[in-house]
Design a protein around this motif. Structure first.
Motif, PDB file in Angstrom:
ATOM      1  N   MET A   1       0.342  -1.146  -0.394  1.00 51.33           N
ATOM      2  CA  MET A   1      -0.673  -0.044  -0.241  1.00 51.33           C
ATOM      3  C   MET A   1       1.326   1.230  -0.202  1.00 51.33           C
ATOM      4  SD  MET A   1      -3.389  -0.972   1.856  1.00 51.33           S
ATOM      5  CE  MET A   1      -4.678   0.423   1.135  1.00 51.33           C
TER       6      MET A   1
ATOM      7  N   HIS B   1       0.221   3.464   1.627  1.00 53.30           N
ATOM      8  CA  HIS B   1       0.715   4.030   3.133  1.00 53.30           C
ATOM      9  C   HIS B   1       1.845   2.770   3.513  1.00 53.30           C
ATOM     10  CE1 HIS B   1      -1.928   1.891   5.404  1.00 53.30           C
ATOM     11  NE2 HIS B   1      -2.359   1.754   4.270  1.00 53.30           N
TER      12      HIS B   1
ATOM     13  N   MET C   1       2.150  -1.133   6.761  1.00 52.67           N
ATOM     14  CA  MET C   1       1.417  -2.209   6.330  1.00 52.67           C
ATOM     15  C   MET C   1       1.797  -3.783   5.457  1.00 52.67           C
ATOM     16  SD  MET C   1      -2.186  -1.842   5.586  1.00 52.67           S
ATOM     17  CE  MET C   1      -3.100  -2.670   4.999  1.00 52.67           C
TER      18      MET C   1
ATOM     19  N   MET D   1      -6.786  -4.911   1.965  1.00 54.45           N
ATOM     20  CA  MET D   1      -7.567  -3.122   2.892  1.00 54.45           C
ATOM     21  C   MET D   1      -7.319  -2.635   1.157  1.00 54.45           C
ATOM     22  SD  MET D   1      -5.385  -0.141   5.175  1.00 54.45           S
ATOM     23  CE  MET D   1      -6.007   1.119   5.049  1.00 54.45           C
TER      24      MET D   1
HETATM   25 CU   LIG Z   1      -3.851  -0.327   4.243  1.00 52.71          CU
END
Ligand SMILES: [Cu+2]
Length: 156
Positions: A99, A101, A104, A127
């Motif tokens: 991801m 961000h 993760m 996610m």
């Molecule tokens: Cu995530």
């Protein structure tokens, strides 16, 4: 004293350069629209292709199934072609999704099969949000073709 200064400065700017301010606002609105568009397009499931300018000359495309990936078990179809446009069979593929961000765990793809340079890869989307998928294809002669694709995954 500082309060007075702040109140004075704003109207002065407006009166002196209203045209410049309007131009700046228009430019900012344009940039915003561009950013929104690129995010919308990133994950809509059409064939993604890296720029042909990739130094190795190979073409790697990525298609998500379903076209709009949703949280859960996903499938990617990776197509590999050599500089002459011929499908490349027998490559060893490594597929890793992350991801955009931090914090993760990466999702690793499992190669399910290959047919004429088309590799089917199972990958768990853990996610919703913006992902990027790194594909590393090791060819039979040991050369490595690497590409990165953005993918937007939707929440269930
Ligand atoms: Cu995530």
């Amino acid at each position: 004293m500082s309060l007075n200064t702040a109140i004075d400065v704003a109207p002065t700017l407006d009166i002196r350069r209203p045209e410049a301010a309007r131009r700046l606002a228009r430019w900012a609105a344009f940039l915003c629209a561009l950013a929104v568009l690129s995010v919308l397009c990133a994950g809509c499931g059409r064939i993604q292709q890296t720029p042909a300018a990739a130094q190795d000359g190979y073409t790697v495309t990525l298609v998500a199934q379903p076209a709009t990936p949703v949280v859960g078990d996903g499938t990617l179809v990776v197509t590999l072609r050599d500089p002459a446009g011929q499908p490349v069979s027998g490559a060893r593929l490594q597929v890793e999704g992350n991801m955009s961000h931090a914090g993760m765990k990466p999702s690793f793809g499992k190669i399910r099969g290959e047919d004429a340079g088309q590799y089917t890869v199972a990958i768990p989307w853990t996610m919703g949000g913006d992902w990027y998928v790194d594909i590393k294809a090791t060819l039979s002669d040991g050369r490595v073709i690497a590409r990165r694709f953005p993918i937007a995954v939707h929440a269930k």
